[in-house]
Write a protein that holds these residues in place. Structure first.
Motif, mmCIF file in Angstrom:
data_model
loop_
_atom_site.group_PDB
_atom_site.id
_atom_site.type_symbol
_atom_site.label_atom_id
_atom_site.label_comp_id
_atom_site.label_asym_id
_atom_site.label_seq_id
_atom_site.Cartn_x
_atom_site.Cartn_y
_atom_site.Cartn_z
ATOM 1 N N HIS A 47 -0.672 7.119 -2.049
ATOM 2 C CA HIS A 47 0.752 6.911 -1.805
ATOM 3 C C HIS A 47 1.643 7.322 -2.965
ATOM 4 N N GLN A 48 1.134 7.269 -4.183
ATOM 5 C CA GLN A 48 2.001 7.662 -5.297
ATOM 6 C C GLN A 48 1.848 9.137 -5.624
ATOM 7 N N ASN B 124 8.131 11.825 1.621
ATOM 8 C CA ASN B 124 7.980 11.960 0.171
ATOM 9 C C ASN B 124 7.458 13.331 -0.192
ATOM 10 N N ARG C 250 13.759 7.430 -7.718
ATOM 11 C CA ARG C 250 13.126 7.590 -6.414
ATOM 12 C C ARG C 250 14.011 8.408 -5.485
ATOM 13 N N TYR D 14 4.421 2.233 -2.889
ATOM 14 C CA TYR D 14 5.793 2.752 -3.022
ATOM 15 C C TYR D 14 6.699 1.892 -3.900
#
Ligand code: SAH
Ligand code: SF4
Length: 373
Positions: free
Chosen positions: A36-37, A143, A166, A199
């Motif tokens: 996810h990152q 993303n 972000r 997130y």
């Protein structure tokens, strides 16, 4: 053997998975960060996992995001992605950039069973719930699309801009579907949105919008209280029964009590009431009076949404002067009221215009014909 999709797991789920294959729990945190990152989609990219584990994982697990269909960009910077979620079924995700934030509007179901009178998604019927992977997969894809390519050793974390802010700072579950009728998968996806290994968004920046599923509002309050928006749209039961049919099951008195309970545990000290402005239907001065009475002892903000038309809806948008008057009547009475800017309507990405593609399984069209007969 069926391989599990790692995008379906939040941290506790991934810990349990690694334990089940005899691995240490800290692997879950590592893998969550990769997924996810850094937006990894291949175990080979996970260079800090032992080689033997990288070889073993693809035998029991996979990383399967929803399939990305086409993307559209609006003249105002709004972007919309279609995701393929099975044959003849598509859902939509919308990114709305603003000066001080970037908001992703996420879908929770393929269609919606609740059939609100003014909603294009509702008119499509209902097919199924999205899986947790399909819900979080919308953030995962957005993303990626917004942050260019995934590089294993990039200095900037995936999803951040050149100022290290972000790109997606807020998520709203206001796309297709009723999130609280897909409770477990929504909670899993939201817990990933909040998790610092995924997130890392704050509870105040993740908003669930509901048409008012009272028992599920209470469950959310106990499990994972994030910001809550309630789609009110009418100040009395007679009108709300027509516009939001689920009101017949959970009428306004119960809904208002549930809102009050939610505020006690929620991350914000108010509830947002969404109110779509329908010409001549719910936009008159007497409706403001009734709204003020209904919410007299609830700390709340009103978000007025100019109705976004779609073919054969049977409704018209209230004239902007009427919306302005409605808002100022609320404000004069001491309430906070904002009017939502319509964004992305040139690509049908505005509220309530998301239609995707839904193979209706609820046989609603037949039911409607029966009713009319
Ligand atoms: N099912 C949830 C979340 C998805 S709908 C809910 O109803 O809250 C997100 C928001 O868009 C809701 O407030 C909904 O009432 C509103 N909406 C639906 N159709 C609309 C339309 N045609 N124009 C403007 N807003 C609409
Ligand atoms: Fe479903 Fe929300 Fe549309 Fe109503 S407004 S039909 S609850 S998506």
């Amino acid at each position: 053997m069926n391989r599990v999709n790692l995008l379906d797991f939040d941290l506790p789920g991934l810990v349990a998975f690694f334990e089940s294959i005899g691995e240490k729990p800290f692997r879950a945190r590592q893998v969550l960060q990769w997924l996810h990152q850094r937006g990894a989609d291949d175990f080979e990219q996970m260079t800090d996992l032992a080689k033997s584990l990288r070889i073993r994982l693809p035998e029991v697990a996979e990383i399967r995001p929803p399939v990305l269909g086409h993307e559209q960009c609006s003249s105002d910077g709004t972007r919309k992605w279609l995701l393929e979620v099975g044959p003849n079924n598509r859902v939509e995700t919308v990114f709305i950039p603003e000066d001080d934030r970037g908001t992703l509007c996420v879908s929770s179901q393929v269609g919606c069973a609740l059939d609100c009178a003014f909603c294009s998604t509702g008119k499509q019927g209902f097919n199924r719930n999205l899986s947790a992977a399909e819900i979080i997969g919308q953030l995962w894809w957005a993303n990626r699309a917004l942050a260019n390519k995934v590089l294993a050793n990039q200095t900037l974390a995936h999803g951040f801009d050149s100022k290290n802010e972000r790109i997606i700072s807020n998520v709203v579950l206001m796309g297709m579907g009723e999130p609280l009728l897909n409770f477990e998968n929504t909670v899993t996806a939201v817990s990933l949105m909040l998790d610092d290994h995924a997130y890392g968004l704050s509870r105040r920046r993740v908003t669930i919008s509901t048409s008012g599923i009272v028992p599920a509002m209470d469950r959310l309050r106990e499990r994972l209280p994030v910001a809550l928006a309630v789609s009110l749209h009418a100040p009395n039961d007679a009108l709300r029964d027509q516009l939001v049919p689920v009101n017949r099951k959970y009428p306004l008195k119960e809904l208002m009590s549930a809102c009050k309970r939610y505020i006690v545990d929620g991350p914000r000290d108010f509830i947002t009431f969404e109110y779509v402005m329908l010409d001549g239907v719910n936009d008159q001065p007497e409706h403001v009076e009734q709204l003020l009475h209904l919410t007299r002892d609830i700390s709340c903000k009103f978000n007025l949404i100019p109705f976004n038309p779609f073919p054969n809806s049977g409704f018209k948008r209230s004239p902007s002067e009427r919306v302005r008057k409605f808002a100022s009547q609320l404000i004069e009475a001491g309430k906070v009221a904002t009017t939502r800017k319509t964004r992305g309507d040139d690509i049908d990405a505005a509220c309530g215009q998301l239609a995707g593609q839904v193979e209706d399984k609820s046989k609603r069209v037949i039911k409607r014909m029966e009713l009319a007969a």
